[in-house]
Design a protein around this motif. Sequence first.
Motif, PDB file in Angstrom:
ATOM      1  N   LEU A  38       0.806  -1.220   0.000  1.00  0.00           N
ATOM      2  CA  LEU A  38       0.000   0.000   0.000  1.00  0.00           C
ATOM      3  C   LEU A  38       0.842   1.273   0.000  1.00  0.00           C
ATOM      4  O   LEU A  38       0.337   2.352  -0.296  1.00  0.00           O
ATOM      5  CB  LEU A  38      -0.926   0.016   1.226  1.00  0.00           C
ATOM      6  CG  LEU A  38      -1.962  -1.101   1.314  1.00  0.00           C
ATOM      7  CD1 LEU A  38      -2.704  -1.027   2.643  1.00  0.00           C
ATOM      8  CD2 LEU A  38      -2.943  -1.033   0.150  1.00  0.00           C
ATOM      9  N   LEU A  74     -16.518   3.615  -2.820  1.00  0.00           N
ATOM     10  CA  LEU A  74     -15.215   3.130  -3.264  1.00  0.00           C
ATOM     11  C   LEU A  74     -14.463   4.159  -4.104  1.00  0.00           C
ATOM     12  O   LEU A  74     -13.339   3.915  -4.542  1.00  0.00           O
ATOM     13  CB  LEU A  74     -15.395   1.846  -4.093  1.00  0.00           C
ATOM     14  CG  LEU A  74     -15.834   0.602  -3.326  1.00  0.00           C
ATOM     15  CD1 LEU A  74     -16.218  -0.503  -4.298  1.00  0.00           C
ATOM     16  CD2 LEU A  74     -14.740   0.126  -2.382  1.00  0.00           C
ATOM     17  N   TYR A  80     -12.870   6.948  -3.478  1.00  0.00           N
ATOM     18  CA  TYR A  80     -11.567   7.429  -3.034  1.00  0.00           C
ATOM     19  C   TYR A  80     -10.489   6.362  -3.198  1.00  0.00           C
ATOM     20  O   TYR A  80      -9.366   6.672  -3.606  1.00  0.00           O
ATOM     21  CB  TYR A  80     -11.644   7.895  -1.581  1.00  0.00           C
ATOM     22  CG  TYR A  80     -12.500   9.121  -1.390  1.00  0.00           C
ATOM     23  CD1 TYR A  80     -11.979  10.386  -1.591  1.00  0.00           C
ATOM     24  CD2 TYR A  80     -13.840   9.009  -1.028  1.00  0.00           C
ATOM     25  CE1 TYR A  80     -12.761  11.523  -1.430  1.00  0.00           C
ATOM     26  CE2 TYR A  80     -14.645  10.134  -0.860  1.00  0.00           C
ATOM     27  CZ  TYR A  80     -14.099  11.385  -1.074  1.00  0.00           C
ATOM     28  OH  TYR A  80     -14.874  12.492  -0.915  1.00  0.00           O
ATOM     29  N   LEU A  81     -10.817   5.100  -2.895  1.00  0.00           N
ATOM     30  CA  LEU A  81      -9.857   4.026  -3.097  1.00  0.00           C
ATOM     31  C   LEU A  81      -9.471   3.914  -4.565  1.00  0.00           C
ATOM     32  O   LEU A  81      -8.303   3.730  -4.906  1.00  0.00           O
ATOM     33  CB  LEU A  81     -10.452   2.683  -2.641  1.00  0.00           C
ATOM     34  CG  LEU A  81     -10.240   2.221  -1.200  1.00  0.00           C
ATOM     35  CD1 LEU A  81     -10.872   0.850  -1.019  1.00  0.00           C
ATOM     36  CD2 LEU A  81      -8.767   2.181  -0.840  1.00  0.00           C
ATOM     37  N   ARG A 128      -5.481   2.586  -4.737  1.00  0.00           N
ATOM     38  CA  ARG A 128      -5.239   1.576  -3.707  1.00  0.00           C
ATOM     39  C   ARG A 128      -6.383   0.561  -3.624  1.00  0.00           C
ATOM     40  O   ARG A 128      -6.513  -0.141  -2.633  1.00  0.00           O
ATOM     41  CB  ARG A 128      -5.080   2.234  -2.327  1.00  0.00           C
ATOM     42  CG  ARG A 128      -3.935   3.220  -2.208  1.00  0.00           C
ATOM     43  CD  ARG A 128      -2.580   2.577  -2.466  1.00  0.00           C
ATOM     44  NE  ARG A 128      -1.490   3.442  -2.052  1.00  0.00           N
ATOM     45  CZ  ARG A 128      -0.991   4.427  -2.772  1.00  0.00           C
ATOM     46  NH1 ARG A 128      -1.508   4.696  -3.972  1.00  0.00           N
ATOM     47  NH2 ARG A 128       0.024   5.153  -2.328  1.00  0.00           N
ATOM     48  N   ILE A 129      -7.191   0.444  -4.662  1.00  0.00           N
ATOM     49  CA  ILE A 129      -8.405  -0.360  -4.549  1.00  0.00           C
ATOM     50  C   ILE A 129      -8.121  -1.856  -4.564  1.00  0.00           C
ATOM     51  O   ILE A 129      -8.879  -2.650  -4.019  1.00  0.00           O
ATOM     52  CB  ILE A 129      -9.422   0.029  -5.639  1.00  0.00           C
ATOM     53  CG1 ILE A 129     -10.802  -0.530  -5.296  1.00  0.00           C
ATOM     54  CG2 ILE A 129      -8.950  -0.439  -7.023  1.00  0.00           C
ATOM     55  CD1 ILE A 129     -11.920   0.084  -6.106  1.00  0.00           C
ATOM     56  N   GLU A 178      -3.039  -6.190   0.937  1.00  0.00           N
ATOM     57  CA  GLU A 178      -3.775  -5.322   0.037  1.00  0.00           C
ATOM     58  C   GLU A 178      -5.265  -5.344   0.357  1.00  0.00           C
ATOM     59  O   GLU A 178      -5.769  -6.247   1.025  1.00  0.00           O
ATOM     60  CB  GLU A 178      -3.538  -5.707  -1.424  1.00  0.00           C
ATOM     61  CG  GLU A 178      -4.146  -7.022  -1.837  1.00  0.00           C
ATOM     62  CD  GLU A 178      -3.996  -7.286  -3.340  1.00  0.00           C
ATOM     63  OE1 GLU A 178      -3.531  -6.396  -4.077  1.00  0.00           O
ATOM     64  OE2 GLU A 178      -4.380  -8.383  -3.768  1.00  0.00           O
ATOM     65  N   ILE A 179      -5.968  -4.311  -0.138  1.00  0.00           N
ATOM     66  CA  ILE A 179      -7.402  -4.216   0.085  1.00  0.00           C
ATOM     67  C   ILE A 179      -8.107  -5.332  -0.682  1.00  0.00           C
ATOM     68  O   ILE A 179      -7.836  -5.555  -1.868  1.00  0.00           O
ATOM     69  CB  ILE A 179      -7.943  -2.849  -0.382  1.00  0.00           C
ATOM     70  CG1 ILE A 179      -7.145  -1.707   0.262  1.00  0.00           C
ATOM     71  CG2 ILE A 179      -9.430  -2.732  -0.047  1.00  0.00           C
ATOM     72  CD1 ILE A 179      -7.192  -1.666   1.758  1.00  0.00           C
ATOM     73  N   TYR A 236      -7.749   7.837   1.008  1.00  0.00           N
ATOM     74  CA  TYR A 236      -8.186   6.653   0.267  1.00  0.00           C
ATOM     75  C   TYR A 236      -9.530   6.098   0.741  1.00  0.00           C
ATOM     76  O   TYR A 236     -10.200   5.401  -0.018  1.00  0.00           O
ATOM     77  CB  TYR A 236      -7.103   5.577   0.357  1.00  0.00           C
ATOM     78  CG  TYR A 236      -5.776   6.104  -0.122  1.00  0.00           C
ATOM     79  CD1 TYR A 236      -5.551   6.327  -1.480  1.00  0.00           C
ATOM     80  CD2 TYR A 236      -4.772   6.452   0.775  1.00  0.00           C
ATOM     81  CE1 TYR A 236      -4.357   6.862  -1.936  1.00  0.00           C
ATOM     82  CE2 TYR A 236      -3.571   6.977   0.333  1.00  0.00           C
ATOM     83  CZ  TYR A 236      -3.364   7.184  -1.023  1.00  0.00           C
ATOM     84  OH  TYR A 236      -2.189   7.719  -1.470  1.00  0.00           O
ATOM     85  N   THR A 237      -9.896   6.408   1.985  1.00  0.00           N
ATOM     86  CA  THR A 237     -11.202   5.932   2.466  1.00  0.00           C
ATOM     87  C   THR A 237     -12.300   6.943   2.231  1.00  0.00           C
ATOM     88  O   THR A 237     -13.458   6.575   2.029  1.00  0.00           O
ATOM     89  CB  THR A 237     -11.168   5.625   3.968  1.00  0.00           C
ATOM     90  OG1 THR A 237     -10.981   6.834   4.709  1.00  0.00           O
ATOM     91  CG2 THR A 237     -10.072   4.624   4.305  1.00  0.00           C
TER      92      THR A 237
END
Length: 282
Positions: free
Chosen positions: A92, A163, A165-166, A171-172, A195-196, A264-265
């Motif tokens: 990340l 989702l 912002y990710l 960073r999704i 990872e997410i 990112y969130t």
Amino acid sequence: MAVRVVTDSTADLPAEVARELDITVVPLTVHFGEETFYDGVDITAGQFFDRLRSARVLPRTSQPSVGAFQDTYQRLAAEADGIVSVHISSRLSGTCNAASLAAEAVPEVPVRVVDSQTASLGLGIIAMEAARAARAGADLDAVVRVAESTRARVPIVFTLDTLEYLARGGRIGRASAFMGTLLNIKPILTVDQGEIAPLERVRTRTKALDRLCDLLFTREHVRLGAVAHAQCPEDAEHLVAQFRARYPGVPVVTGQVGPVIGVYTGPGAVGLCVLEGERGEA
């Protein structure tokens, strides 16, 4: 002389917890256009989200410089015979790499860098456990072992309002499988192998919060809980209450999602993690 523990600001540790456990926090950086802010140092979570809501362009983030880590390690070398530096997942962020380069450049004290393979209060719990071991007199290798064993016992689940912002922040990860679904769907996500990753989709915020509890509260042996939120304290309080009802007497830490993770969130994120294991287990 003792082992000192370093982490970074993506751990979202409450300041009082870091002070109590003598954890040194190295800040990452948020950039709004030409303006640069150190995460948690010269911009608070509240100030950040106020700006984020009105920003036309998503702010950028950057890891601490190698020099920032070198300065930290050299300062701590005067009072430590070893340093354990625990950081956000290397999948990340480049923070672990910067810390490793700095560690090689500091001959004054041995520095061991641990990739937490997670973020936010999942990382925070690992740093806390390492710091507790250090305060109890564990040597450098033992503190590293505690950090690495804790890493395998901190499952984390979270939900987002969107989702967007990710995705915009790159960073999704595997959660891209949820893109393109109906707007009223609330994603349930985790951090898997650094990872997410997607878990489930539910239709309402209330169901999302309940599902977070369902996913983690099957654990029998829980030593610690942690709840992080991005500008939704009522939801955090709800999760804390549910945790205390399920695990009476077990401590729970509450923290705010900081600026770097918040890029990112977005606002409205809330996450729950637990530390599995019997009390006293390393």
